[in-house]
Design a protein around this motif. Structure first.
Motif, PDB file in Angstrom:
ATOM      1  N   ALA A 125       0.820  -1.205   0.000  1.00 56.70           N
ATOM      2  CA  ALA A 125       0.000   0.000   0.000  1.00 56.70           C
ATOM      3  C   ALA A 125       0.858   1.261   0.000  1.00 56.70           C
ATOM      4  O   ALA A 125       1.936   1.293   0.608  1.00 56.70           O
ATOM      5  CB  ALA A 125      -0.923   0.004   1.215  1.00 56.70           C
ATOM      6  N   LEU A 126       0.368   2.294  -0.669  1.00 55.46           N
ATOM      7  CA  LEU A 126       1.099   3.548  -0.772  1.00 55.46           C
ATOM      8  C   LEU A 126       1.469   4.141   0.590  1.00 55.46           C
ATOM      9  O   LEU A 126       2.623   4.540   0.784  1.00 55.46           O
ATOM     10  CB  LEU A 126       0.302   4.554  -1.603  1.00 55.46           C
ATOM     11  N   PRO A 127       0.564   4.195   1.587  1.00 55.40           N
ATOM     12  CA  PRO A 127       0.969   4.751   2.886  1.00 55.40           C
ATOM     13  C   PRO A 127       2.126   3.973   3.535  1.00 55.40           C
ATOM     14  O   PRO A 127       3.003   4.569   4.162  1.00 55.40           O
ATOM     15  CB  PRO A 127      -0.293   4.655   3.731  1.00 55.40           C
ATOM     16  N   ALA A 128       2.140   2.671   3.353  1.00 59.22           N
ATOM     17  CA  ALA A 128       3.236   1.865   3.910  1.00 59.22           C
ATOM     18  C   ALA A 128       4.546   2.183   3.210  1.00 59.22           C
ATOM     19  O   ALA A 128       5.600   2.260   3.849  1.00 59.22           O
ATOM     20  CB  ALA A 128       2.908   0.381   3.784  1.00 59.22           C
ATOM     21  N   LEU A 129       4.491   2.379   1.901  1.00 59.18           N
ATOM     22  CA  LEU A 129       5.701   2.740   1.157  1.00 59.18           C
ATOM     23  C   LEU A 129       6.194   4.129   1.546  1.00 59.18           C
ATOM     24  O   LEU A 129       7.391   4.346   1.707  1.00 59.18           O
ATOM     25  CB  LEU A 129       5.430   2.709  -0.349  1.00 59.18           C
ATOM     26  N   GLN A 130       5.277   5.063   1.689  1.00 55.91           N
ATOM     27  CA  GLN A 130       5.667   6.443   1.992  1.00 55.91           C
ATOM     28  C   GLN A 130       6.299   6.582   3.373  1.00 55.91           C
ATOM     29  O   GLN A 130       7.050   7.526   3.614  1.00 55.91           O
ATOM     30  CB  GLN A 130       4.450   7.361   1.866  1.00 55.91           C
ATOM     31  N   ALA A 131       6.049   5.646   4.247  1.00 55.80           N
ATOM     32  CA  ALA A 131       6.624   5.702   5.590  1.00 55.80           C
ATOM     33  C   ALA A 131       8.079   5.223   5.621  1.00 55.80           C
ATOM     34  O   ALA A 131       8.796   5.500   6.583  1.00 55.80           O
ATOM     35  CB  ALA A 131       5.789   4.859   6.552  1.00 55.80           C
ATOM     36  N   ARG A 132       8.535   4.530   4.602  1.00 50.72           N
ATOM     37  CA  ARG A 132       9.846   3.899   4.641  1.00 50.72           C
ATOM     38  C   ARG A 132      11.046   4.753   4.251  1.00 50.72           C
ATOM     39  O   ARG A 132      12.105   4.635   4.864  1.00 50.72           O
ATOM     40  CB  ARG A 132       9.839   2.640   3.752  1.00 50.72           C
ATOM     41  N   PRO A 133      10.980   5.585   3.217  1.00 52.63           N
ATOM     42  CA  PRO A 133      12.204   6.256   2.771  1.00 52.63           C
ATOM     43  C   PRO A 133      12.935   7.051   3.839  1.00 52.63           C
ATOM     44  O   PRO A 133      14.163   7.039   3.884  1.00 52.63           O
ATOM     45  CB  PRO A 133      11.734   7.174   1.641  1.00 52.63           C
ATOM     46  N   ALA A 134      12.227   7.734   4.708  1.00 55.04           N
ATOM     47  CA  ALA A 134      12.902   8.548   5.730  1.00 55.04           C
ATOM     48  C   ALA A 134      13.769   7.683   6.642  1.00 55.04           C
ATOM     49  O   ALA A 134      14.919   8.023   6.918  1.00 55.04           O
ATOM     50  CB  ALA A 134      11.882   9.335   6.545  1.00 55.04           C
ATOM     51  N   ALA A 135      13.242   6.553   7.088  1.00 53.92           N
ATOM     52  CA  ALA A 135      14.019   5.663   7.954  1.00 53.92           C
ATOM     53  C   ALA A 135      15.192   5.047   7.195  1.00 53.92           C
ATOM     54  O   ALA A 135      16.304   4.919   7.736  1.00 53.92           O
ATOM     55  CB  ALA A 135      13.121   4.569   8.524  1.00 53.92           C
ATOM     56  N   MET A 136      14.956   4.679   5.940  1.00 52.47           N
ATOM     57  CA  MET A 136      16.029   4.087   5.145  1.00 52.47           C
ATOM     58  C   MET A 136      17.125   5.105   4.846  1.00 52.47           C
ATOM     59  O   MET A 136      18.316   4.784   4.888  1.00 52.47           O
ATOM     60  CB  MET A 136      15.450   3.510   3.847  1.00 52.47           C
ATOM     61  N   GLN A 137      16.728   6.343   4.569  1.00 55.74           N
ATOM     62  CA  GLN A 137      17.715   7.380   4.308  1.00 55.74           C
ATOM     63  C   GLN A 137      18.513   7.714   5.568  1.00 55.74           C
ATOM     64  O   GLN A 137      19.710   7.974   5.497  1.00 55.74           O
ATOM     65  CB  GLN A 137      17.032   8.625   3.744  1.00 55.74           C
TER      66      GLN A 137
END
Length: 90
Positions: A12-24
């Motif tokens: 789901a898009l909300p789940a994807l949007q939550a990830r980049p900040a933590a990964m970065q």
């Protein structure tokens, strides 16, 4: 028939949007201090945890780019850094 084009299809898009900040943040921590970073995420078939070290920073970079690309696909975002087509001058 739907043809999958990304390993991230179906998330789901909300789940994807939550990830980049933590990964970065994990990427920045690795590149500046060399410390081990752990990233956890949940998919349809259960939770996963990945540990990144300085040795596999390229894998983390590719994961970040994959998530960002999938978000762009789902939101219809366009790349703003594209060059105009080259036209020959006579």
């Amino acid at each position: 028939m739907y043809r999958r084009t990304s390993i991230l299809d179906g998330i789901a898009l909300p789940a994807l949007q939550a990830r980049p900040a933590a990964m970065q943040q994990a990427y920045l921590d690795l590149t500046t201090g060399g410390k081990i970073q752990v990233a956890s995420y949940t998919q349809g078939d259960g939770a996963r945890t990945v540990t990144y070290t300085q040795a596999n920073i390229a894998d983390l970079t590719q994961a970040i780019l994959a998530v960002q690309t999938q978000i762009d696909r789902l939101t219809g975002a366009q790349c703003i850094n594209r060059r105009a087509p080259l036209r020959p001058l006579f």
